[in-house]
Design an enzyme around this catalytic site. Structure first.
Site, PDB file in Angstrom:
ATOM      1  CB  CYS A 100      11.213 -41.709   8.657  1.00 43.66           C
ATOM      2  SG  CYS A 100       9.781 -40.641   8.844  1.00 43.66           S
ATOM      3  CE1 TYR A 126      12.734 -35.624  13.335  1.00 48.26           C
ATOM      4  CE2 TYR A 126      11.030 -36.636  14.695  1.00 48.26           C
ATOM      5  CZ  TYR A 126      11.975 -36.724  13.683  1.00 48.26           C
ATOM      6  OH  TYR A 126      12.185 -37.920  13.040  1.00 48.26           O
TER       7      TYR A 126
END
Length: 316
Positions: free
Chosen positions: A57, A183
């Site tokens: 992440c 994203y």
């Protein structure tokens, strides 16, 4: 990727339909602060706090970087989740050391039994009061930047007062267009939503590339928080976002200034050790079955991050 609703786990993907195909990130649910003051609920103390992170992440990566930069590795311990995030969300390979939980969502309900929201990393846990201090990475790195200075003696400042306006300006530009922009491309479910995110992403990368032609770092000749916040997206870009998230107009390797800048940050003392390309590629390609249903993880690309970066000449 699921979420908790009134403390109950639901295997539920993001609702892009109600947003016209656009991915909208949820705000963090825990936003307390560690402060070096007598009145503070959360004070800077060694071995009081525990981090739950994913090496895949980019948001958790920021926090690991600041833990390294600010010499907090001996004071704040870490549990790393598995790279595969499937129907149970983030899981631990072995039970985590504080409560013996096997799933990250159990840490959230340990802090707030009726919690509603996404279960994300990083999570900063307070072992003294048994609760989550924060799951907002941008705020955790600022705590790490300054709250523990008296304890560790490390006075390095990546958010100096005189540069805060320019740092904040860059953060406000980079977050929606680049950090979250990849994203917005990858999780878009309509062509229009993807096109808008794609155009904004590459316009922003073009702007940063131009800026770096005459500035060694975003805020000039001094490395700051803004650089590390951008770095965690750049270092994943060619390995994952170009292919998996369809951010394929250019690679970072195709931008001379951005590529040199990325290599310099990667080669900064301690940073390579916070970067795990196995976890990065495995997580995205294996976990996002709605994007990659075969779960095949590519072997490439070969990344050139350790050759000379040539950024010293910018200061000359």
């Amino acid at each position: 990727m699921g979420m908790l609703v009134q403390g109950k786990w639901h295997d539920q993907w993001y609702d892009t339909k109600s947003n016209g195909g656009q991915f909208v990130r949820e705000d963090a649910g825990f936003r307390d602060w560690i402060e070096n003051s007598p009145e503070a609920r959360f004070k800077p103390e060694s071995d009081r706090y525990h981090l739950y992170v994913s090496l895949a992440c980019p948001w958790a990566h920021r926090v690991l970087i600041f833990r390294e930069l600010k010499e907090l590795t001996e004071h704040i311990d870490v549990t790393i989740v598995c790279p595969d995030m499937m129907h149970d969300g983030w899981k631990f390979g072995i039970p985590e050391p504080i409560f013996g939980h096997t799933k990250l969502h159990q840490i959230y309900t340990q802090a707030k039994p009726d919690y509603t929201g996404r279960v994300t990393v990083p999570v900063l846990w307070d072992k003294k009061t048994n609760t989550i201090v924060s799951n907002e990475s941008s705020e955790i790195i600022r705590m790490f930047n300054s709250a523990f200075n008296d304890m560790t003696g490390n006075q390095d400042d990546f958010y100096p007062k005189e540069l805060r306006p320019v740092i904040d300006e860059w953060n406000e530009f980079i977050y929606p267009n680049i950090n979250n922009g990849v994203y917005r491309c990858g999780f878009a479910t309509t062509q229009d939503a993807y096109d808008q995110a794609y155009d904004s992403l590459f316009a922003a990368l073009d702007r940063v590339e131009e800026h770096l032609a005459n500035n060694r770092y975003l805020a000039g000749n001094r490395i700051t928080e803004a650089d590390w916040r951008l770095f965690t997206t750049l270092v994943r870009f060619d390995a994952v976002y170009v292919g998996h998230f369809k951010c394929n107009k250019k690679r970072i390797a195709d931008y001379p200034n951005l590529q040199g800048y990325l290599k310099e940050l990667y080669q900064y003392p301690g940073i390579k050790g916070t970067t795990d390309f196995y976890h990065i590629k495995r997580h995205y390609y294996y976990s996002h079955t709605m994007i990659n249903p075969t779960q095949v993880v590519p072997n490439g690309p070969e990344l050139d991050l350790e050759s000379p970066h040539g950024r010293e000449q910018i200061d000359e």
